[in-house]
Enzyme design. Structure first.
Site, PDB file in Angstrom:
ATOM      1  N   GLU A  23      -1.584  -2.435  -1.556  1.00  0.00           N
ATOM      2  CA  GLU A  23      -1.718  -1.583  -0.194  1.00  0.00           C
ATOM      3  C   GLU A  23      -0.504  -1.909   0.587  1.00  0.00           C
ATOM      4  O   GLU A  23      -0.164  -1.092   1.255  1.00  0.00           O
ATOM      5  CB  GLU A  23      -2.976  -2.170   0.699  1.00  0.00           C
ATOM      6  CG  GLU A  23      -4.246  -1.952  -0.273  1.00  0.00           C
ATOM      7  CD  GLU A  23      -4.562  -3.216  -1.018  1.00  0.00           C
ATOM      8  OE1 GLU A  23      -5.865  -3.295  -1.401  1.00  0.00           O
ATOM      9  OE2 GLU A  23      -3.754  -3.994  -1.676  1.00  0.00           O
ATOM     10  N   HIS A  67       0.909  -7.292  -2.521  1.00  0.00           N
ATOM     11  CA  HIS A  67      -0.302  -6.311  -2.888  1.00  0.00           C
ATOM     12  C   HIS A  67      -0.017  -4.673  -2.718  1.00  0.00           C
ATOM     13  O   HIS A  67       1.015  -4.271  -2.107  1.00  0.00           O
ATOM     14  CB  HIS A  67      -1.282  -6.786  -1.812  1.00  0.00           C
ATOM     15  CG  HIS A  67      -1.702  -8.104  -2.000  1.00  0.00           C
ATOM     16  ND1 HIS A  67      -2.860  -8.474  -1.079  1.00  0.00           N
ATOM     17  CD2 HIS A  67      -1.429  -9.179  -2.630  1.00  0.00           C
ATOM     18  CE1 HIS A  67      -3.019 -10.068  -1.335  1.00  0.00           C
ATOM     19  NE2 HIS A  67      -2.080 -10.195  -2.298  1.00  0.00           N
ATOM     20  N   CYS A 108      -4.024  -7.461   3.997  1.00  0.00           N
ATOM     21  CA  CYS A 108      -3.877  -6.016   3.683  1.00  0.00           C
ATOM     22  C   CYS A 108      -4.480  -5.263   4.734  1.00  0.00           C
ATOM     23  O   CYS A 108      -4.117  -4.057   5.280  1.00  0.00           O
ATOM     24  CB  CYS A 108      -4.021  -5.569   2.186  1.00  0.00           C
ATOM     25  SG  CYS A 108      -2.994  -5.940   1.076  1.00  0.00           S
ATOM     26  N   CYS A 129      -7.457  -7.035   1.068  1.00  0.00           N
ATOM     27  CA  CYS A 129      -7.814  -8.629   1.426  1.00  0.00           C
ATOM     28  C   CYS A 129      -7.418  -8.546   2.989  1.00  0.00           C
ATOM     29  O   CYS A 129      -7.023  -7.561   3.668  1.00  0.00           O
ATOM     30  CB  CYS A 129      -6.692  -9.628   0.802  1.00  0.00           C
ATOM     31  SG  CYS A 129      -5.021  -9.347   1.285  1.00  0.00           S
TER      32      CYS A 129
END
Length: 161
Positions: A80, A78, A109, A106
């Protein structure tokens, strides 16, 4: 002079970073900032040196996995996560920083952001992940939606047309 404020400046950077994404489902970008300085950036995509989903297809689509669930089935890292990893890779502390991200983080993260010492999350698009919201609520994390998100997203769409 039409000078963007800091939120607009850094959120536009996050959208620019997202253009590097190789994800077929959702292009996400993140920018970590402290004292009005960019510390690191990240976009979602396959790990360094591995095949991109653009080449292999999306495992989550193939398995019909709904958005916001079963993150472990994705090849991608991801945005992040990549922003935090990039900072660590280059030895840059992101303690007491702000992360600007095009999409609400999410739960995976969120846990990484919390443990990395980030103190504020500024996001544009929402994302279905109640655990993420609960985790942030248990901390002193400031989480806020960028106020001009709709305008920024419309301008991003106009650029693609």
């Amino acid at each position: 002079m039409d000078r963007p404020d800091n939120d607009q400046y850094f959120m536009e950077m996050a959208f620019l970073v997202a253009k590097r994404s190789t994800c077929l489902r959702r292009k996400v970008g993140a920018v970590v900032v402290k004292d009005k300085r960019v510390l690191s950036t990240g976009y979602n995509g396959s790990p360094k040196g591995t095949m991109h989903c653009e080449e292999l297809g999306c495992i989550r689509d193939q398995l019909q996995v709904p958005s916001g669930t079963r993150h472990e089935l994705c090849r991608g890292v991801h945005a992040e996560q990549n922003a935090v990893i990039q900072a660590a890779y280059f030895g840059v502390s992101i303690k007491d920083s702000t992360i600007y991200t095009t999409t609400y983080p999410c739960s995976m993260c969120a846990k990484i952001i919390i443990n990395a010492g980030v103190t504020e999350v500024v996001y544009c698009e929402g994302y279905v992940d109640e655990l993420s919201e609960r985790l942030f609520a248990e901390t002193n994390m400031i989480v806020r939606k960028y106020s001009m998100c709709e305008v920024l997203m419309a301008s991003q769409t106009d650029e693609r047309d």
